[in-house]
Design a protein around this motif. Sequence first.
Motif, PDB file in Angstrom:
ATOM      1  N   LYS A 156     -16.443 -92.914 -17.191  1.00  0.00           N
ATOM      2  CA  LYS A 156     -16.338 -94.375 -17.230  1.00  0.00           C
ATOM      3  C   LYS A 156     -17.654 -95.043 -16.830  1.00  0.00           C
ATOM      4  CE  LYS A 156     -13.724 -98.238 -15.341  1.00  0.00           C
ATOM      5  NZ  LYS A 156     -12.719 -98.650 -14.378  1.00  0.00           N
ATOM      6  N   ILE A 157     -18.270 -94.529 -15.768  1.00  0.00           N
ATOM      7  CA  ILE A 157     -19.537 -95.115 -15.309  1.00  0.00           C
ATOM      8  C   ILE A 157     -20.615 -94.968 -16.378  1.00  0.00           C
ATOM      9  CG2 ILE A 157     -21.425 -94.827 -13.655  1.00  0.00           C
ATOM     10  CD1 ILE A 157     -19.247 -94.113 -11.564  1.00  0.00           C
TER      11      ILE A 157
ATOM     12  N   GLU B 211     -20.262 -94.525 -19.624  1.00  0.00           N
ATOM     13  CA  GLU B 211     -19.943 -95.363 -20.783  1.00  0.00           C
ATOM     14  C   GLU B 211     -20.252 -96.825 -20.503  1.00  0.00           C
ATOM     15  OE1 GLU B 211     -16.558 -92.694 -23.062  1.00  0.00           O
ATOM     16  OE2 GLU B 211     -15.884 -94.194 -21.596  1.00  0.00           O
ATOM     17  N   GLU B 212     -19.963 -97.290 -19.281  1.00  0.00           N
ATOM     18  CA  GLU B 212     -20.283 -98.674 -18.920  1.00  0.00           C
ATOM     19  C   GLU B 212     -21.788 -98.925 -18.929  1.00  0.00           C
ATOM     20  OE1 GLU B 212     -18.283 -99.311 -15.192  1.00  0.00           O
ATOM     21  OE2 GLU B 212     -16.334 -99.598 -16.160  1.00  0.00           O
ATOM     22  N   LEU B 213     -22.570 -97.875 -18.691  1.00  0.00           N
ATOM     23  CA  LEU B 213     -24.025 -97.984 -18.733  1.00  0.00           C
ATOM     24  C   LEU B 213     -24.573 -97.855 -20.157  1.00  0.00           C
ATOM     25  CD1 LEU B 213     -24.920 -95.904 -15.560  1.00  0.00           C
ATOM     26  CD2 LEU B 213     -25.180 -98.378 -15.865  1.00  0.00           C
TER      27      LEU B 213
END
Length: 158
Positions: A36-37, A39-41
């Motif tokens: 998730k981290i 992908e958010e980046l």
Amino acid sequence: TIIHPEATQCDGPTDSPDEVARRLTPGTPYKYDRVKILEELGYWVIVWREPIYESDSDKSADFRDLMRLYAYNLTRHDVAVMMKFDTVFMNTIDPIVDQLKQDSSLKSIYTKEGTDRVNSGALWIKPNVADFMAITDSFKATTYDSTNGWDGSGIQGL
């Protein structure tokens, strides 16, 4: 980014970033979702198991080290970089990528540590599924023992 299924979660500090959770359970560790981290980046993340299972081989090795081989399957890209997580580039890698893209005779480029050792921290490749299959098949077929290394060469590591 290719991530092993057992590495999708990582422990965070003992205090939650959420103020409410901190008050309810002080000192309780919590987990971060690496996928998730990333992908958010803006990273494209794939979760894959190691390309060769221990049951496919009699070699004593950390098979998760072979995860980087999956870069050979990223055929939507002209060049992929297989790198260890502790590798830091101190200069731009554009000249290396450009050289690999422009020279049709090259399949990969690596750097050296000192004068004779290949630096396994980074390897630039032209993704190719046939090369991936040839490498993994060769790994399975090559003899290894902890005393004499790969095919008796004395080379011990992956």
